[in-house]
Every structure is written in structure tokens, then in C-alpha cells.
Motif scaffolding. Structure first.
Motif, mmCIF file in Angstrom:
data_model
loop_
_atom_site.group_PDB
_atom_site.id
_atom_site.type_symbol
_atom_site.label_atom_id
_atom_site.label_comp_id
_atom_site.label_asym_id
_atom_site.label_seq_id
_atom_site.Cartn_x
_atom_site.Cartn_y
_atom_site.Cartn_z
ATOM 1 N N LEU A 34 1.330 -1.471 0.284
ATOM 2 C CA LEU A 34 -0.302 -0.214 -0.090
ATOM 3 C C LEU A 34 1.017 0.886 -0.113
ATOM 4 C CD1 LEU A 34 -2.717 -0.663 2.797
ATOM 5 C CD2 LEU A 34 -2.491 -1.342 0.021
ATOM 6 N N ALA A 35 0.053 2.446 0.034
ATOM 7 C CA ALA A 35 1.257 3.286 -1.167
ATOM 8 C C ALA A 35 1.078 4.070 0.649
ATOM 9 C CB ALA A 35 0.048 3.901 -1.862
ATOM 10 N N MET A 36 2.196 4.752 1.167
ATOM 11 C CA MET A 36 2.791 5.374 2.278
ATOM 12 C C MET A 36 3.098 6.915 2.146
ATOM 13 S SD MET A 36 0.840 4.269 5.167
ATOM 14 C CE MET A 36 1.833 5.239 6.352
ATOM 15 N N PRO A 37 3.398 7.658 2.238
ATOM 16 C CA PRO A 37 3.726 8.732 2.528
ATOM 17 C C PRO A 37 5.348 8.731 2.406
ATOM 18 C CG PRO A 37 3.093 9.551 4.028
ATOM 19 C CD PRO A 37 2.259 7.753 3.900
ATOM 20 N N ALA A 38 6.408 8.820 2.300
ATOM 21 C CA ALA A 38 7.887 9.110 2.441
ATOM 22 C C ALA A 38 8.413 9.572 4.684
ATOM 23 C CB ALA A 38 8.858 9.581 1.758
ATOM 24 N N GLN A 39 7.382 10.481 4.440
ATOM 25 C CA GLN A 39 7.536 11.385 5.716
ATOM 26 C C GLN A 39 6.541 11.378 6.322
ATOM 27 O OE1 GLN A 39 9.828 12.098 2.916
ATOM 28 N NE2 GLN A 39 8.623 14.029 3.032
ATOM 29 N N ILE A 40 6.041 11.657 7.352
ATOM 30 C CA ILE A 40 4.608 12.260 8.025
ATOM 31 C C ILE A 40 4.761 13.497 8.383
ATOM 32 C CG2 ILE A 40 2.604 12.022 9.366
ATOM 33 C CD1 ILE A 40 2.973 9.253 9.203
ATOM 34 N N PRO A 41 4.502 14.638 7.940
ATOM 35 C CA PRO A 41 4.592 15.903 8.807
ATOM 36 C C PRO A 41 3.737 16.220 9.980
ATOM 37 C CG PRO A 41 3.981 16.187 6.559
ATOM 38 C CD PRO A 41 3.710 15.195 6.604
ATOM 39 N N THR A 42 4.400 17.102 10.756
ATOM 40 C CA THR A 42 3.777 17.048 11.882
ATOM 41 C C THR A 42 3.122 18.495 12.286
ATOM 42 O OG1 THR A 42 5.758 17.292 13.311
ATOM 43 C CG2 THR A 42 4.722 14.931 13.379
ATOM 44 N N PHE A 100 -7.771 4.468 10.654
ATOM 45 C CA PHE A 100 -6.085 4.345 10.664
ATOM 46 C C PHE A 100 -6.048 5.719 10.195
ATOM 47 C CE2 PHE A 100 -2.563 5.304 7.773
ATOM 48 C CZ PHE A 100 -1.768 4.491 8.526
ATOM 49 N N ALA A 101 -7.075 6.230 9.527
ATOM 50 C CA ALA A 101 -7.509 8.174 9.911
ATOM 51 C C ALA A 101 -6.821 9.002 10.899
ATOM 52 C CB ALA A 101 -8.136 8.381 8.755
ATOM 53 N N GLY A 102 -7.029 7.830 11.780
ATOM 54 C CA GLY A 102 -7.719 8.975 13.379
ATOM 55 C C GLY A 102 -6.307 8.438 14.084
ATOM 56 N N TYR A 103 -5.329 7.519 14.039
ATOM 57 C CA TYR A 103 -3.878 7.269 13.776
ATOM 58 C C TYR A 103 -2.649 8.289 13.089
ATOM 59 C CZ TYR A 103 0.664 5.290 14.650
ATOM 60 O OH TYR A 103 1.191 4.352 15.110
ATOM 61 N N LEU A 104 -3.849 8.496 12.057
ATOM 62 C CA LEU A 104 -2.596 9.041 10.841
ATOM 63 C C LEU A 104 -2.515 10.500 11.406
ATOM 64 C CD1 LEU A 104 -0.995 10.459 8.620
ATOM 65 C CD2 LEU A 104 -2.820 10.344 7.157
ATOM 66 N N ALA A 105 -3.890 10.742 12.195
ATOM 67 C CA ALA A 105 -4.152 12.697 12.459
ATOM 68 C C ALA A 105 -3.410 12.494 14.058
ATOM 69 C CB ALA A 105 -5.774 12.979 12.658
ATOM 70 N N GLN A 106 -3.270 11.530 14.620
ATOM 71 C CA GLN A 106 -2.108 12.053 15.964
ATOM 72 C C GLN A 106 -1.707 11.772 15.705
ATOM 73 O OE1 GLN A 106 -1.124 8.104 17.640
ATOM 74 N NE2 GLN A 106 -2.600 8.712 19.615
ATOM 75 N N GLN A 107 -0.534 10.870 14.654
ATOM 76 C CA GLN A 107 0.601 11.087 13.843
ATOM 77 C C GLN A 107 1.569 12.713 13.817
ATOM 78 O OE1 GLN A 107 3.498 8.433 15.072
ATOM 79 N NE2 GLN A 107 1.704 7.830 15.793
ATOM 80 N N MET A 108 0.429 13.284 13.090
ATOM 81 C CA MET A 108 0.672 14.559 12.678
ATOM 82 C C MET A 108 0.390 15.923 13.761
ATOM 83 S SD MET A 108 -2.036 14.219 9.259
ATOM 84 C CE MET A 108 -1.503 16.317 8.956
ATOM 85 N N GLY A 109 -0.106 15.331 15.303
ATOM 86 C CA GLY A 109 0.497 15.639 16.017
ATOM 87 C C GLY A 109 -0.906 16.154 16.936
ATOM 88 N N LEU A 110 -2.324 16.443 16.413
ATOM 89 C CA LEU A 110 -3.571 15.545 16.954
ATOM 90 C C LEU A 110 -3.563 15.545 18.717
ATOM 91 C CD1 LEU A 110 -6.320 17.619 16.561
ATOM 92 C CD2 LEU A 110 -6.756 15.382 15.762
ATOM 93 N N PRO A 111 -3.259 16.155 19.438
ATOM 94 C CA PRO A 111 -3.717 15.752 21.132
ATOM 95 C C PRO A 111 -4.498 14.456 21.300
ATOM 96 C CG PRO A 111 -3.486 17.350 21.074
ATOM 97 C CD PRO A 111 -3.605 17.133 19.682
ATOM 98 N N ILE A 112 -4.757 12.988 20.400
ATOM 99 C CA ILE A 112 -5.733 12.066 20.572
ATOM 100 C C ILE A 112 -4.660 11.291 21.382
ATOM 101 C CG2 ILE A 112 -7.075 10.439 19.522
ATOM 102 C CD1 ILE A 112 -7.137 11.700 16.690
#
Length: 473
Positions: A29-37, A264-276
């Protein structure tokens, strides 16, 4: 931003490339090379933005190949009150003074949360294909809601055909009618004699045939499509900001989940810095994900072991997006991810208990629970009686499980996944009356249906696709 496969270091190109391509050539599956925060200060800047502008800020770091003005225009065209029913787009509705809050995601054209991403995909496909002078034939699989959301999003798109697979007899009556009543030149409904996982495997098998995929311009709109995951991450930001919490305060989210894309979209948001703080996975009787998050063992279920339930969109024995999660908790180790998924493909369990990777899972904030038919009936009845609000059976799974994990002083947001009108039989069983439905769907169950039935056979599917695309050959 460049994208890579979860199973290798191969560069898959830009956002527009992965939008059209579906699975990677190696099956990953496609994933971004990095996850911005986002920093805490940057999050505060995002808090007051209207939905389309918030979507731009969240999605822009991942979409660098579309000019800023064009991307803003696409998002403004997508997230409009005329499409989603309100200026908020995703209203947050508390259940009383002490209950959880429902994040309303089902006010779009097909009455399900899938519209939130699929409407964007419709505009994005049209934009990219026009720029490239290309066409795409979307091959997708649905357990209930993806199909109608995709088809409604692609209506009238001249450069897009949709071939949508669904498990024969395993959707609600409304879901079937909503899809099969469409008689459009670019929409092809295909019922497969099997379960959703069979449909999903057929999609992957066609994608694995590189020659067929290239010759027939096969693309994807399932949650394996990165654009869907990215678009869904936006409403976690919107829901969090709507709580009105002080900067840095945590909120928990409970998500009914079968294929793992929404959560998983929520996990992405968390990884981007959202305080979940917690991401709570609500399963039905098909509790593969609950087994993993409660015990560390991921074991897919064969078709004959997938139960038919009253929350049918979650009747899934193999969660495709789970591969993306494994990739991230491995630290982006594609070799390790491939090894795990090879075990999954061979029907063997993946056991992470007692390993450093299990420590990463626990640190990621995931929790889980399960619900039964009796549970969801009782929850629908209780929410209706206590709060005067009808919910669908999948949302009921989320409300029930979310209550198990509520923390003092921390808001719990339950994601609404569909309007109760899509599951009238179960709602009627719970509360003794039919749920309201929009006027445009009155009597849809009696409409003529357009659908072809095939066996669980990839060669038969490929012949059907080729015949529709080349009717005079």
C-alpha cells in the motif's frame, strides 16, 4: 511529497500517481515517505478554520504536485453545505450532558461516512485525469457503504468507470437498492458469490496482474487508496477542535471498524500531532481487530468463518489497512512488514505479544472492544430513549464500546458511520418504528435493479470488465 510501498523501498511517485494506481506493483500500500507534524502553535492556528480550509492545511503537506490554487478549489467544491447539509460539514452532537459526543459524518449524498472522502476523490480523479488526458476504470469492493459512496461521487465523470464488487445477499436491503438502482453508463455493479473478503481478494488479484491492470487502466477507491485515508484524517481535526478544549488537552475517539481505514485515519491525525489519547476500535462479532489489540495476535478469518451480522459493513475477516499500521509501528521497516503480511497471506497468525513491536502498539493508544446483535439493539434503544436520537447499528457498536473506555475528564467522540435509514430492519427491531429517510430515497427498495452476479473467480471478473470496456470486440 513522494510515496513508497509498505513492502519495499520502491518510489511510487507523487500524490496524483498513487491516487490513480491503487495497489503498489509489489502488492503493498502507498505511504508517504514521511509524516509531517503540526506544533501546538500551528494547531491553534487551524482551530477556527472552516472545513474546506482546514482540509487544505491538513492535506497540503501530502499533496505537493497539485498547485495551491487548484487544490483549494477542489476542496471548496467538495466540502459545501449543499452537499453535506450544514456549514459545519461534520457537526459534533453531544449525547446529553454526560454522554459521549457523536461526530456526524453521514449527511452526504449516500448517507454514510464514506462520502467524506469519496466526494473529494470524485473531484480529484476528474482533475488529474483531465490534466493528463487519461481515463481510469475503478475496481472496488464494498461491504455496504463504500460502493454507493463511490458510485454517487463518480456519477457523470466522463473519464471514470466504476466496477463495484459486493458480497451477494450480505448487505442491507437499503444498501443493495441504493447501489443496484443506479442505471448509469459508467457504473457497473457486480455481486460476488462469497463474502466481502472474497471481493477484496478479487480486487487485489486483478491489481496483481500488471499487464491486465495497465491495459485496462485499473484504479481503486477502496480504503487502500491513500487519498481516502488522507481525506478522512481531516474530520478528526474538525471534531477535536469542535470540543473547545484548551491547547494540548487530550480527546479520545471510538471508531466502528472492519477494514481499519477509518480508524487508521485517526492514527494518521495523531501522528501529525493532534492530541488524541485513545483510539478505540469497536468490532462486531467479526472481532479480528479486537483479538489483536486485546491480545497481540492478528489472525485473518476465512470466508466461511465470517459471521453475517446486523452491522454488515464490518463483516470482514481481513483488514486491508492494517498493513499500513504494521508498517508504521515497525518504524517504516518494509522488510518486516512484508514478512508479517506474508504470514497473513499464508493464513498464519501474526503474534506481536511480548515483542518490542507490541510495546509500540500499546504506546500508540489503541484499545478495542466488541459488540453483539443484542448489544447493538439495546444501545439503539437506550440512545433513542435517553437522548431522543436514532443511530445505526454500526454507530451503536461504537457508542457501546466507547462507553467502556471513557476516562474521567477526557471527552469521548464516537464516529457516526451511517444514517439509521440504511439499516431500517435492525432499527425497527430495536425501537419498533422505521427511521426517517430523505425524500429522494423513498421507495428505493422497489426500484428496478441493475447488477450482474459472478462466482468468486478472478478470470470471470476480468472477462466481465474487458467485455464492458470493449463491447464490440
Amino acid at each position: 511529497m513522494q510515496y513508497v510501498s509498505t513492502r519495499g523501498d520502491q518510489c511510487l511517485g507523487t500524490f496524483s500517481d498513487v491516487l490513480l494506481s491503487g495497489l503498489a506493483p509489489d502488492g503493498g500500500l502507498a505511504m508517504p515517505a514521511q509524516i509531517p507534524t503540526f506544533s501546538a502553535t500551528e494547531l491553534e492556528r487551524l482551530r477556527p478554520l472552516p472545513y474546506a480550509e482546514l482540509a487544505y492545511e491538513v492535506m497540503r503537506p501530502f499533496i505537493t504536485d497539485i498547485p495551491e490554487a487548484d487544490l483549494r478549489k477542489l476542496l471548496r467544491a467538495t466540502y459545501r453545505p449543499e452537499v453535506f447539509g450544514s456549514e459545519e460539514i461534520t457537526p459534533l452532537t453531544p449525547l446529553g450532558d454526560s454522554g459521549p459526543a457523536l461526530l456526524e459524518l453521514s449527511n452526504g449524498p449516500s448517507l454514510a461516512f464514506k462520502d467524506m472522502a469519496m466526494q473529494f476523490l470524485g473531484h480529484a480523479f476528474e482533475y488529474v485525469l483531465d490534466r493528463r488526458g487519461e481515463r481510469v476504470n475503478i475496481l472496488g469492493a464494498t461491504s455496504g457503504d463504500t460502493g454507493s459512496a463511490a458510485e454517487y461521487a463518480m456519477l457523470g465523470k466522463e473519464r471514470v468507470n466504476v466496477f463495484m464488487l459486493s458480497p451477494q445477499g450480505r448487505m442491507s436491503t437499503f444498501q443493495q437498492a441504493q447501489m443496484f438502482s443506479l442505471n448509469e453508463p459508467n457504473i457497473f455493479n457486480i455481486a460476488v458469490e462469497g463474502v466481502f473478503d472474497d471481493c477484496q481478494d478479487l480486487v487485489k488479484a486483478v491489481n496483481a496482474d500488471a499487464e491486465f491492470k495497465a491495459r485496462h487502466d485499473i484504479g481503486a477507491v477502496n480504503s487502500i487508496n491513500w487519498a481516502r485515508v488522507l481525506a478522512q484524517a481531516v474530520y478528526y481535526f474538525k471534531g477535536y477542535f469542535a470540543l473547545g478544549l484548551p491547547p494540548g488537552a487530550e480527546a479520545d475517539f471510538c471508531v466502528p471498524s472492519g477494514n481499519f481505514g477509518n480508524v487508521f485515519a485517526g492514527y494518521l491525525a495523531q501522528q501529525m500531532g493532534l492530541p488524541i489519547g485513545q483510539l478505540v476500535v469497536a468490532s462486531n462479532e467479526n472481532d479480528v481487530l479486537h483479538d489483536f489489540f486485546s491480545g497481540g495476535v492478528y489472525q485473518v478469518r476465512s470466508a466461511e468463518r465470517v459471521a453475517v451480522t446486523s452491522s454488515p459493513s464490518m463483516d470482514i475477516g481481513k483488514a486491508s489497512n492494517f498493513e499500513r499500521y504494521l508498517y508504521l509501528i515497525s518504524g517504516g521497516d518494509a522488510t518486516q512488514t512484508l514478512g508479517w503480511w506474508d504470514e497473513v497471506g499464508a493464513g498464519r497468525p501474526v503474534s506481536l505479544g511480548g515483542t518490542p513491536h507490541w510495546d509500540a502498539v500499546q504506546a500508540s493508544g489503541f484499545r478495542s472492544g466488541r459488540s453483539t446483535h443484542a448489544d447493538r439493539l439495546a444501545t439503539i434503544r437506550q440512545v433513542d430513549g435517553q437522548f431522543g436520537r436514532l443511530i445505526d447499528p454500526h454507530t451503536a457498536d461504537g457508542v457501546l464500546v466507547g462507553e467502556e473506555f471513557r476516562r474521567p475528564g477526557v471527552p469521548m467522540v464516537c464516529l457516526e458511520t451511517a444514517l439509521p435509514a440504511k439499516f431500517g430492519e435492525t432499527v425497527r427491531e430495536a425501537v419498533g418504528r422505521d427511521p426517517e429517510r430523505p425524500e429522494r430515497f423513498q421507495g428505493i427498495e422497489q426500484a428496478e435493479r441493475f447488477c450482474e452476479v459472478i462466482s468468486n473467480d478472478v478470470e470471470q471478473l476480468k472477462r466481465l470488465i474487458a467485455d464492458h470496456l470493449n463491447p464490440n470486440s
